[in-house]
Design an enzyme around this catalytic site. Structure first.
Site, PDB file in Angstrom:
ATOM      1  N   ASP A  21      22.956  35.117 -37.880  1.00  0.00           N
ATOM      2  CA  ASP A  21      23.504  36.050 -38.863  1.00  0.00           C
ATOM      3  C   ASP A  21      24.974  36.331 -38.540  1.00  0.00           C
ATOM      4  OD1 ASP A  21      23.720  37.906 -40.882  1.00  0.00           O
ATOM      5  OD2 ASP A  21      21.850  38.938 -40.355  1.00  0.00           O
ATOM      6  N   ASP A  22      25.870  35.960 -39.434  1.00  0.00           N
ATOM      7  CA  ASP A  22      27.310  36.229 -39.259  1.00  0.00           C
ATOM      8  C   ASP A  22      27.876  35.578 -37.996  1.00  0.00           C
ATOM      9  OD1 ASP A  22      26.799  37.833 -41.441  1.00  0.00           O
ATOM     10  OD2 ASP A  22      27.830  39.594 -40.659  1.00  0.00           O
ATOM     11  N   CYS A  61      24.992  37.140 -46.609  1.00  0.00           N
ATOM     12  CA  CYS A  61      23.598  36.944 -46.197  1.00  0.00           C
ATOM     13  C   CYS A  61      22.625  36.530 -47.293  1.00  0.00           C
ATOM     14  CB  CYS A  61      23.025  38.228 -45.584  1.00  0.00           C
ATOM     15  SG  CYS A  61      23.890  38.860 -44.152  1.00  0.00           S
ATOM     16  N   HIS A 124      15.586  39.422 -46.241  1.00  0.00           N
ATOM     17  CA  HIS A 124      16.800  39.654 -47.020  1.00  0.00           C
ATOM     18  C   HIS A 124      16.789  39.033 -48.412  1.00  0.00           C
ATOM     19  CE1 HIS A 124      21.101  41.117 -45.933  1.00  0.00           C
ATOM     20  NE2 HIS A 124      20.323  42.054 -46.426  1.00  0.00           N
ATOM     21  N   ASP A 270      24.098  31.997 -41.331  1.00  0.00           N
ATOM     22  CA  ASP A 270      23.998  32.241 -42.780  1.00  0.00           C
ATOM     23  C   ASP A 270      25.350  32.368 -43.466  1.00  0.00           C
ATOM     24  OD1 ASP A 270      24.628  34.750 -41.767  1.00  0.00           O
ATOM     25  OD2 ASP A 270      23.279  35.808 -43.135  1.00  0.00           O
ATOM     26  N   ASN A 271      26.399  32.645 -42.669  1.00  0.00           N
ATOM     27  CA  ASN A 271      27.762  32.705 -43.216  1.00  0.00           C
ATOM     28  C   ASN A 271      28.706  32.794 -42.030  1.00  0.00           C
ATOM     29  OD1 ASN A 271      26.459  35.756 -44.135  1.00  0.00           O
ATOM     30  ND2 ASN A 271      28.107  35.734 -42.627  1.00  0.00           N
TER      31      ASN A 271
HETATM   32 CA   LIG Z   1      25.059  37.153 -42.641  1.00  0.00          CA
END
Ligand SMILES: [Ca+2]
Ligand SMILES: [Ca+2]
Lengths: 503, 503
Positions: A21-22, A61, A124, A270-271
């Protein structure tokens, strides 16, 4: 239910997606991070395939995860909003919508193919009952439906629940602690334990499995277990990196120790890194800008595939990949047909994994439902430019801190369709140097890009936007299972409103 | 002259320095370059020690090389000019000066210790007869005294000569071709051949050796042999990288094939990538700005040590190192005392190489003779900030393209001694995020830095500036050996003037 005979005849691989995540493109040692916090991931790259040109489906996300699990761009699967032109939307707990029943998710296809499917970590894709992951293909779930923001007061805003399967087990900051001062939390360890337990439960299983493992310690607020606190040279984010890396090592070891190496594992994020965390978040290395943007720092993510005996160790593949390709690749490998009643954006990476062959493909960079840029070959054309809205910059938010490139890093949304900014990503992955418009190279690439975009837009059937409406009443007041825990809260009266998306 | 008995008893290692020219921190695969042009260097890192926090002595060729070979900062050894306040100087062919006879060079000490010493490649410490490398410690030389700029007309400006030992062999663009249109030149191959020949000549030698190998294909104008032209995904610069990497592999293989692995090899670059080449030069990865500046992109360089059986393979060392440490380390390992009549800035890295132990040390970042910044621990304080002079920016030159950080990337020279800009390089190697001045952390680090700088300045004995005077008459008109080649040119009348240094 174990059937050794069937097991032996079923040579289809197991699948694991480890989705961070991130986490940024530059956060892995193998991607040049100077503090080298990721010995397990660096080894995974040496044992597998490193993809330096791999993209998410979106720079935030929820749309990114929706793209990966449907194999389709968010503009198709509905993970966007029309409320704010060209802005990103996601699924905070006041969101009314979630993943559409009309979408076919990767775990649904794999389940149909006989796979056992498990989600461990953040979902999410909507937190209301109809969006529950077990109604969208997962046999089991341990994790939370939203980000671990908080702590909240449980009056204005409830704390986010953590589920086991259909029922909540407790809430963040109450039953699942994250010490906002020290950053201590054992939650990554819980998620790693869950993943390893799941793998052990599959040792004698007759069916192959799919595990989606989505820890979120690299998303603010960052956290790490006591064992890792203060262990890195980068503060809490680095500590979280070290624990995530350690957990990756545990999962791969569990596969090795249990002779389950016919497993195709993809590690990705995810990003891109959230640069608004101002030196307390991740790093996109040499890439431009971060999460929320359609620059490389928003979309290009660290990605490793691991498949012993099938993918040659130590490979660096220049295949341009997207996470939507995991949908197509896994579905094909599971022997299921790709749905033919809709556009699927993923391509099959099987041959690339097995023999390194490269498939030419384009990548589309959306912000919300606005097509901002396209990569065709190794050139990227920006037809809209947009970094951080001026009012957000005024609040101290900046998705491109320290970066200022004429005609490109514009706070305002600027339509450049007539004269796109064109960049050669092979020589300039940082998007620093624009092709002069008077060159033949520019004209050739712009014309190629126009054709690709025209085809893309002509085919486009936009999904119904799922992220337009918010309502305080839909927050996680009384998740299933709250009665047993005596943890049901009273929602306010329903009062739907159009969500506001600042970026 | 081979004496096997002596050879066996002499366990002192051979030394090789492979010093690249204008190669950036981000140009190696192991440092995250996405095109992965350097399989041999990446393997060298896996077999040796990677130093992600290693610095040059200066952000431009000549002072950097003078620092490495004297173990002393350019401000001490005289490789600076007082003509232009806080600007960098180097040794173009109109320079009158060069390395002082009062300086003791690494090859001089190694020669005294019985080593055979060879320079293969660019010298850049003065091209007039008194500065000849064979008068400063090298037994042999193949290469050029200056950069391979040109072609010139041999009327206003002579083309740069290439020497073998005392005599010129010809000139660039005449006898040593570099096709400025295609970028083709076999010069890197020549330099690799020379290095390998030298190693083969040492197989049965009784003495250990020191080879300084300094190819310059990664310095503009870039070039590559036909075999490598068009082979990379980054254009000519990438082609040059691939050939340099291939050559590194040849040299290491020559050591292995000849059982000469008791050789300590350091690979590094003389300064960061020249970002003025606008997408046609190297990459500093995530670091700020480039060559010429005192930001990390100017000073921090990709560095690998390789010493089979002595340095543990696959090590990543967070030792803060400088190229001046090679002077001290090699001298000590050769059994020679470090000169005690002068300040030597290098530290001994032997223990670090052998057992990983870390020595605390500070790094000083000069531009010319102006102290601009200091690294103390993992904090860097900028007491002067300066990127590209406004008049040069107006000419299209930019050492920090696309980078704009308040209080830091200032075109003007700004004295910030009262309130330095302080950065935590561990979490922020890109110098993007400044410590807020109101924090305890800031005050603590500024105070530490003041003390370190005070000690440094108090000790400082500046060398006599060697780079103040220029004269067209001193250019390479009639190098030694020109008569035999019928290649002597007539110099103009001597007319010394103060050199102008634009950066
Ligand atoms: Ca994310
Ligand atoms: Ca240089």
């Amino acid at each position: 239910s174990a059937d050794p005979a069937k097991r032996l005849s079923d040579e289809r691989p197991n699948f694991i997606i480890m989705l961070m995540d991130d986490m940024g493109y530059g956060d892995l040692g193998v991607m040049g991070e100077p503090n080298r916090e990721t010995p397990n991931l660096d080894q995974m790259a040496r044992d597998g395939v490193l993809y330096p040109e791999f993209y998410t489906g979106a720079a935030i996300c929820s749309p990114s995860r929706a793209a990966m699990l449907t194999g389709r761009l968010p503009v198709r699967n509905g993970f966007y909003s029309t409320n704010n032109f060209g802005h990103n939307a996601y699924t905070p707990q006041e969101i009314v919508g979630g993943i559409s029943d009309d979408e076919i998710l990767l775990p649904e296809l794999l389940k149909k193919a006989g796979y056992t499917t498990a989600l461990v970590g953040k979902w999410h894709l909507g937190h209301r009952p109809q969006y529950h992951p077990m109604d969208h293909g997962f046999d089991t779930w341990f994790g939370a439906p939203n980000c671990h923001f908080g702590p909240y007061d449980d009056k204005e805003t409830p704390n986010i629940p953590v589920y086991r399967d259909r029922n909540m087990m407790g809430r963040y900051f109450e039953d699942f602690q994250i010490d906002r001062k020290s950053g201590e939390s054992n939650y990554t360890r819980l998620l790693a334990d869950e993943a390893v337990s799941f793998l052990q439960s599959q040792v004698n299983a007759s069916a192959p499995f799919f595990l989606l493992w989505t820890p979120d310690a690299s998303h603010a607020p960052h956290y790490a277990s006591k064992e890792f606190l203060g262990k890195s040279r980068r503060g809490l984010y680095g500590d979280a990196m070290m624990e995530l890396d350690h957990s990756v090592g545990r999962i791969l070891n569990a596969l090795r120790d249990n002779n389950m190496t016919n497993t195709l594992v993809f590690f990705s994020s995810d990003n891109g890194a959230a640069l608004v965390d101002k030196g307390h978040g991740g790093s996109n290395g040499r890439l431009l800008c971060g999460k929320q943007t359609t620059f490389e720092g928003g979309f290009r993510v660290p990605t490793i595939a691991w498949w012993p005996g099938q993918a040659a160790p130590g490979t660096v593949s220049h295949q341009v990949g997207t996470q939507m390709d995991l949908f197509t690749t896994f579905t094909q490998l599971a022997g299921q047909p790709i749905p033919d009643d809709r556009v699927v954006d993923g391509i099959d990476l099987t041959e690339n994994l097995r023999d390194g062959s490269i498939t030419d493909r384009s990548v589309f960079f959306y912000r919300g439902d606005l097509l901002m840029a396209a990569r065709v070959g190794h050139y990227k054309s920006h037809i809209w430019t947009f970094t951080t809205p001026p009012e957000e910059l005024g609040n101290g938010t900046d998705h491109c801190p320290g970066m200022s490139i004429a005609n490109l890093t514009t706070p305002e949304q600027i339509n450049r369709t007539d004269t796109p900014v064109v960049i050669d990503l092979s020589r300039d992955p940082g998007e620093m140097y624009q092709l002069p418009t008077y060159t033949d190279e520019y004209q050739t690439e712009v014309n190629k890009m126009y054709k690709v975009i025209t085809d893309h837009v002509t085919d486009m059937v936009k999904g119904r936007p799922a992220l337009d409406w918010c309502d305080q009443a839909v927050m996680n007041w009384s998740p299933s299972g709250c009665e047993a825990l005596n943890d049901c809260l009273t929602p306010p009266k329903s009062d739907p409103y159009r969500c506001y998306w600042p970026h």
